[in-house]
Design an enzyme around this catalytic site. Structure first.
Site, PDB file in Angstrom:
ATOM      1  N   ARG A  56       0.838  -1.199   0.000  1.00 50.66           N
ATOM      2  CA  ARG A  56       0.000   0.000   0.000  1.00 50.66           C
ATOM      3  C   ARG A  56       0.873   1.249   0.000  1.00 50.66           C
ATOM      4  NH1 ARG A  56      -1.808   0.165   4.867  1.00 50.66           N
ATOM      5  NH2 ARG A  56      -0.483   1.927   5.443  1.00 50.66           N
ATOM      6  N   TYR A 114     -17.270  16.444 -16.047  1.00 47.91           N
ATOM      7  CA  TYR A 114     -17.599  15.016 -15.964  1.00 47.91           C
ATOM      8  C   TYR A 114     -18.538  14.788 -14.781  1.00 47.91           C
ATOM      9  CZ  TYR A 114     -16.851  10.154 -14.530  1.00 47.91           C
ATOM     10  OH  TYR A 114     -17.037   8.858 -14.115  1.00 47.91           O
ATOM     11  N   ASP A 186      -7.966  18.333 -15.309  1.00 51.76           N
ATOM     12  CA  ASP A 186      -8.254  16.956 -15.718  1.00 51.76           C
ATOM     13  C   ASP A 186      -7.858  16.837 -17.187  1.00 51.76           C
ATOM     14  OD1 ASP A 186      -9.346  14.542 -16.561  1.00 51.76           O
ATOM     15  OD2 ASP A 186     -11.135  14.728 -15.322  1.00 51.76           O
ATOM     16  N   LYS A 211      -8.537   5.392 -19.336  1.00 57.05           N
ATOM     17  CA  LYS A 211      -8.876   5.867 -20.668  1.00 57.05           C
ATOM     18  C   LYS A 211      -7.666   5.785 -21.604  1.00 57.05           C
ATOM     19  CE  LYS A 211     -12.896   6.841 -18.743  1.00 57.05           C
ATOM     20  NZ  LYS A 211     -12.672   6.860 -17.280  1.00 57.05           N
TER      21      LYS A 211
END
Length: 404
Positions: A56, A114, A186, A211
């Site tokens: 982690r 978005y 973004d 994406k």
């Protein structure tokens, strides 16, 4: 695994293939290994090899991805940024916002953002006492008027999702600086190949690496890339000390734990290597599709920054390397839009974007259903395309058939 070579003066594709990815010093493997481990043997208490103790907190495969993402978003020859990889784009956004915001703060965001970002800011952070204002980011006077003394973040998408609005990153960076706020961009739709917001003045770049960076619709991930020297707004201090945004994000990444797993990191890293060549094909196909739709009698409007008819065309040409692979168009009614998305064969009806295969969707009923009834509601007759890398003539023929 050694990652000591400096690729900062190399071109984009060279950096994407090599930065953070030196051959393995033990075996000479030219591909970064997938380190499928949760923990690491210590050489005595606190004796960490390479700083790794628990996945982690850090994993060599993720480290390689983070270095590669930072290199991809850093201007050629520029001061290296810092990259952070997450389990999803929204996990990256959530970690950033928790790192820099406090109850009572204010965020300015696009009026066509978005839907997932809007939901996170308006509802999740709204319940925490964070306020927001949605504004047309192409109107700099409106942006300046929306800024308050408590504004800590100016959130930008360019191109926006799904209306493909183009915002002037450099001009918005000046507005953010004057307000003492962070400029967060973004960059998912453009990808780091087509646009580098840090070079234009952004403090933080956000990606859904699901994406274009991943590029093959086989992995979910997110990333933050923080500009060197970016400091926390409002004069506040990171929870782990100091005033650097990167340190605050690093603390939040480990504290909340929404990190990219080793195999997801490896898949994303593999995708990044071919980003440049894929984006060239994506945008060539998108232009062919947009030109076809522009002359089709059943299409009322085509929205693509590469078209001279797009109001942001000149700005996109100035601040981007190309115009991307996303195309939206309107057909006059929701009924017609639903008919079109149901008739395609090469374009697959599905959410998401940026993969090698072409996708089609109805934003109002799918990706942007969460903003229905708000200032961000999208037109009911809007169809959004993620144009893939198939043969352009097949894509055009498919849309011709679907439009009837």
């Amino acid at each position: 695994m050694s990652t000591h070579h400096d690729w900062s003066d190399a071109g984009f594709s060279t950096r994407a293939i090599h930065a953070g990815q030196d051959p393995d010093p033990t075996t000479g493997a030219v591909v970064v290994p997938v380190h499928l481990t949760s923990t690491y043997k210590q050489d005595g208490v606190g004796g960490l090899r390479g700083g790794y103790e628990y996945t982690r907190s850090g994993n060599p495969t993720r480290t390689a991805l983070e270095a590669a993402l930072a290199a991809a978003e850093t201007p050629r020859g520029g001061t290296p940024a810092r990259g952070f990889a997450f389990a999803s784009g929204l996990a990256a956004e959530d970690t950033l916002l928790r790192a820099v915001l406090r109850p009572g703060d204010h965020v300015v965001l696009p009026d066509d953002a978005y839907g997932g970002s809007f939901r996170l800011i308006a509802r999740s952070f709204g319940a925490w006492g964070v306020e927001h204002t949605a504004v047309d980011l192409t109107d700099l006077d409106a942006v300046a008027a929306a800024v308050r003394p408590t504004t800590r973040v100016l959130w930008v998408e360019t191109p926006t999702n799904p209306l493909l609005g183009i915002s002037d990153v450099a001009a918005l960076a000046a507005v953010a600086r004057d307000a003492g706020a962070l400029l967060v961009v973004d960059n998912t739709f453009a990808s780091p190949y087509l646009q580098q917001p840090i070079a234009l003045g952004a403090d933080v770049v956000v990606h859904s690496t699901t994406k274009y960076v991943g590029g093959h619709s086989d992995v979910v991930g997110g990333a933050l890339v923080v500009a060197d020297g970016a400091t926390l707004p409002g004069g506040r201090e990171a929870l782990n000390g100091g005033n650097l945004v990167a340190d605050a994000v690093g603390f939040g990444q480990n504290a909340s734990g929404a990190v990219a797993g080793p195999f997801d990191s490896w898949l994303t890293l593999r995708g990044l290597k071919t980003l440049a060549v894929r984006m060239e094909r994506h945008q060539a196909n998108a232009m062919a599709v947009a030109r076809f739709l522009e002359q089709h009698p059943r299409v009322e409007q085509v929205i693509y920054p590469g078209l001279e008819s797009h109001p942001g065309h000149a700005l996109a040409k100035k601040q981007m390397r190309g115009f991307g692979g996303m195309v939206s168009f309107r057909v006059g009614s929701e009924e017609k839009a639903l008919e079109v998305v149901d008739r395609t064969r090469v374009f697959t009806l599905a959410e998401s974007l940026g993969g090698v295969e072409s996708l089609i969707e109805h934003p109002g009923r799918m990706t942007h259903a969460s903003v229905a009834g708000s200032a961000l509601e999208v037109p009911a007759d809007l169809v959004r395309l993620s144009v893939g890398i198939e043969d352009a003539e097949d894509l055009v023929a498919d849309l011709d058939s679907a439009l009837g």
